[in-house]
Design a protein around this motif. Structure first.
Motif, PDB file in Angstrom:
ATOM      1  N   ALA A  42       0.913  -1.697  -0.295  1.00 37.26           N
ATOM      2  CA  ALA A  42      -0.046   0.143  -0.270  1.00 37.26           C
ATOM      3  C   ALA A  42       0.710   1.667   0.185  1.00 37.26           C
ATOM      4  O   ALA A  42       0.418   2.286  -0.551  1.00 37.26           O
ATOM      5  CB  ALA A  42      -0.831  -0.281   0.969  1.00 37.26           C
ATOM      6  N   LEU A  43       1.854   1.323   0.497  1.00 32.68           N
ATOM      7  CA  LEU A  43       2.822   2.425   1.125  1.00 32.68           C
ATOM      8  C   LEU A  43       3.298   2.657  -0.807  1.00 32.68           C
ATOM      9  O   LEU A  43       3.936   3.257  -1.379  1.00 32.68           O
ATOM     10  CB  LEU A  43       4.025   2.109   1.991  1.00 32.68           C
ATOM     11  CG  LEU A  43       2.820   2.688   3.950  1.00 32.68           C
ATOM     12  CD1 LEU A  43       4.579   2.097   4.460  1.00 32.68           C
ATOM     13  CD2 LEU A  43       2.871   3.693   3.373  1.00 32.68           C
ATOM     14  N   THR A 163      14.510  13.129   1.781  1.00 31.50           N
ATOM     15  CA  THR A 163      15.028  12.356   2.283  1.00 31.50           C
ATOM     16  C   THR A 163      14.384  11.099   3.431  1.00 31.50           C
ATOM     17  O   THR A 163      14.611   9.251   2.995  1.00 31.50           O
ATOM     18  CB  THR A 163      16.068  12.466   3.685  1.00 31.50           C
ATOM     19  OG1 THR A 163      16.988  14.188   3.039  1.00 31.50           O
ATOM     20  CG2 THR A 163      17.206  11.817   4.851  1.00 31.50           C
ATOM     21  N   SER A 164      13.144  11.368   3.909  1.00 33.30           N
ATOM     22  CA  SER A 164      11.980  10.221   4.370  1.00 33.30           C
ATOM     23  C   SER A 164      11.774   9.355   3.232  1.00 33.30           C
ATOM     24  O   SER A 164      11.465   8.282   3.860  1.00 33.30           O
ATOM     25  CB  SER A 164      11.525  11.174   5.320  1.00 33.30           C
ATOM     26  OG  SER A 164      10.508  10.049   5.488  1.00 33.30           O
ATOM     27  N   HIS A 187       3.423   8.646   6.236  1.00 35.88           N
ATOM     28  CA  HIS A 187       2.618   8.081   5.142  1.00 35.88           C
ATOM     29  C   HIS A 187       2.222   9.805   5.016  1.00 35.88           C
ATOM     30  O   HIS A 187       2.124  10.157   4.315  1.00 35.88           O
ATOM     31  CB  HIS A 187       1.420   7.401   5.463  1.00 35.88           C
ATOM     32  CG  HIS A 187       0.083   7.205   3.933  1.00 35.88           C
ATOM     33  ND1 HIS A 187      -0.977   8.057   4.346  1.00 35.88           N
ATOM     34  CD2 HIS A 187       0.829   6.877   3.041  1.00 35.88           C
ATOM     35  CE1 HIS A 187      -1.683   7.736   3.164  1.00 35.88           C
ATOM     36  NE2 HIS A 187      -0.446   6.624   2.455  1.00 35.88           N
ATOM     37  N   ALA A 188       2.440  10.768   6.510  1.00 43.30           N
ATOM     38  CA  ALA A 188       2.136  11.490   6.430  1.00 43.30           C
ATOM     39  C   ALA A 188       2.645  12.226   5.624  1.00 43.30           C
ATOM     40  O   ALA A 188       1.744  12.959   4.660  1.00 43.30           O
ATOM     41  CB  ALA A 188       1.679  12.289   7.533  1.00 43.30           C
ATOM     42  N   LEU A 206      -4.836  10.893  -2.066  1.00 40.99           N
ATOM     43  CA  LEU A 206      -5.664  10.497  -0.661  1.00 40.99           C
ATOM     44  C   LEU A 206      -7.255   9.657  -0.965  1.00 40.99           C
ATOM     45  O   LEU A 206      -7.867   9.107  -0.193  1.00 40.99           O
ATOM     46  CB  LEU A 206      -5.905  11.778   0.131  1.00 40.99           C
ATOM     47  CG  LEU A 206      -4.549  12.487   1.045  1.00 40.99           C
ATOM     48  CD1 LEU A 206      -5.792  13.829   1.587  1.00 40.99           C
ATOM     49  CD2 LEU A 206      -4.548  11.019   2.030  1.00 40.99           C
ATOM     50  N   ASP A 207      -7.414  10.358  -1.809  1.00 43.15           N
ATOM     51  CA  ASP A 207      -8.930   9.282  -2.662  1.00 43.15           C
ATOM     52  C   ASP A 207      -8.864   8.027  -3.559  1.00 43.15           C
ATOM     53  O   ASP A 207      -9.125   7.318  -2.742  1.00 43.15           O
ATOM     54  CB  ASP A 207      -9.454   9.744  -3.989  1.00 43.15           C
ATOM     55  CG  ASP A 207     -10.277  11.890  -3.473  1.00 43.15           C
ATOM     56  OD1 ASP A 207     -10.365  11.865  -2.332  1.00 43.15           O
ATOM     57  OD2 ASP A 207     -10.393  12.209  -4.453  1.00 43.15           O
ATOM     58  N   ARG A 208      -7.461   7.496  -3.260  1.00 41.73           N
ATOM     59  CA  ARG A 208      -7.171   6.538  -4.026  1.00 41.73           C
ATOM     60  C   ARG A 208      -5.973   5.495  -3.246  1.00 41.73           C
ATOM     61  O   ARG A 208      -5.745   4.207  -2.761  1.00 41.73           O
ATOM     62  CB  ARG A 208      -6.484   6.580  -5.299  1.00 41.73           C
ATOM     63  CG  ARG A 208      -7.396   6.866  -6.094  1.00 41.73           C
ATOM     64  CD  ARG A 208      -6.860   7.454  -7.087  1.00 41.73           C
ATOM     65  NE  ARG A 208      -7.690   7.919  -8.121  1.00 41.73           N
ATOM     66  CZ  ARG A 208      -8.103   9.231  -8.072  1.00 41.73           C
ATOM     67  NH1 ARG A 208      -7.883   9.812  -7.287  1.00 41.73           N
ATOM     68  NH2 ARG A 208      -8.853   9.625  -8.793  1.00 41.73           N
ATOM     69  N   THR A 209      -5.665   6.312  -1.697  1.00 40.33           N
ATOM     70  CA  THR A 209      -4.477   5.010  -0.526  1.00 40.33           C
ATOM     71  C   THR A 209      -5.451   4.193  -0.377  1.00 40.33           C
ATOM     72  O   THR A 209      -6.003   4.163   0.494  1.00 40.33           O
ATOM     73  CB  THR A 209      -3.782   6.372   0.334  1.00 40.33           C
ATOM     74  OG1 THR A 209      -3.329   5.563   0.993  1.00 40.33           O
ATOM     75  CG2 THR A 209      -4.805   6.953   1.255  1.00 40.33           C
ATOM     76  N   GLU A 210      -5.247   2.951   0.167  1.00 41.49           N
ATOM     77  CA  GLU A 210      -5.700   1.903   0.928  1.00 41.49           C
ATOM     78  C   GLU A 210      -4.458   1.869   2.216  1.00 41.49           C
ATOM     79  O   GLU A 210      -4.932   0.812   3.133  1.00 41.49           O
ATOM     80  CB  GLU A 210      -5.047   0.657   0.106  1.00 41.49           C
ATOM     81  CG  GLU A 210      -5.975   0.584  -1.047  1.00 41.49           C
ATOM     82  CD  GLU A 210      -5.965  -0.927  -1.861  1.00 41.49           C
ATOM     83  OE1 GLU A 210      -5.292  -1.786  -1.873  1.00 41.49           O
ATOM     84  OE2 GLU A 210      -5.980  -0.504  -3.177  1.00 41.49           O
TER      85      GLU A 210
END
Length: 224
Positions: A42-43, A163-164, A187-188, A206-210
């Motif tokens: 998902a990420l 970097t993150s 994720h944020a 955001l509309d598609r993230t799981e």
């Protein structure tokens, strides 16, 4: 499945983290192992969207910079050698041009047209990370405009997020466990970078993230 099954196929050292998180319960460790893969997937999807947008935005700014200076060819050619083309003894390439050179070689090896688009498609995130790093601060006045949604024009506002993102990408790419990862925060940060590139991109991701639903489904969480 038995604990021996997981040790045989996934490795004893790898399994220990999941057994610890599952309080020694092999079944829960196996469920956490599978959940870890779902979280990574998902990420990875969201990372992919933002990484592609990042490189397209930076490519556009780099080419505009190149053309304003009336330089020949494309910025990927590095005609002034400011990015490290043949900068080292023996005509060896320095970074970040070395990453461009490697991407070009990949295109040639695959017998594809050696065009800027093809080269960029073979670049790694490391190249784009370097372009917005403190080591390449001379580029930042031009690249800052690639992030119209950012709250300021500070290099570290963007550099720290990239970097993150790169660290997260490498962790997932090497199949590391994510059990102790502050995944919600990472994720944020990814979503923040999307917003800095374009608020519409943020909304689209955001509309598609799981990711939130996967995080909420962590096995054993109800017992915590």
């Amino acid at each position: 499945m038995s604990e021996s099954f997981y040790r045989r196929h996934f490795g004893s050292a790898r399994l220990e983290a999941y057994l610890t998180a599952g309080h020694g319960d092999a079944a829960l460790a196996g469920a956490l192992y599978h959940w870890n893969s779902r979280l990574a997937a998902a990420l990875w999807v969201d990372l992919g969207h933002v990484e592609v947008a990042l490189r397209n935005a930076l490519d556009d700014r780099m080419q505009q910079r190149h053309e304003r200076r009336e330089r020949p060819g494309h910025w990927l050619d590095d005609p002034t050698r400011e990015l490290g083309k043949t900068r080292l003894p023996g005509g060896r390439h320095a970074q970040p041009y070395l990453d461009i050179h490697r991407a070009r070689e990949t295109v040639q090896r695959r017998r594809k047209p050696v065009t800027p688009d093809q080269i960029i498609s073979e670049t790694e995130l490391g190249l784009w990370h370097q372009l917005v790093s403190r080591r390449q601060m001379f580029l930042w006045p031009d690249l800052a405009a690639a992030f119209p949604g950012a709250p300021d024009r500070r290099q570290d506002t963007i550099g720290d997020l990239v970097t993150s993102l790169r660290e997260l990408r490498n962790r997932i790419g090497h199949h590391h466990q994510l059990l102790d990862l502050p995944a919600e925060r990472r994720h944020a940060e990814l979503i923040t970078l999307a917003r800095y590139l374009d608020p519409q991109l943020e909304r689209w991701v955001l509309d598609r993230t799981e990711v939130p639903s996967v995080l909420a489904s962590r096995p054993g969480a109800e017992a915590c």
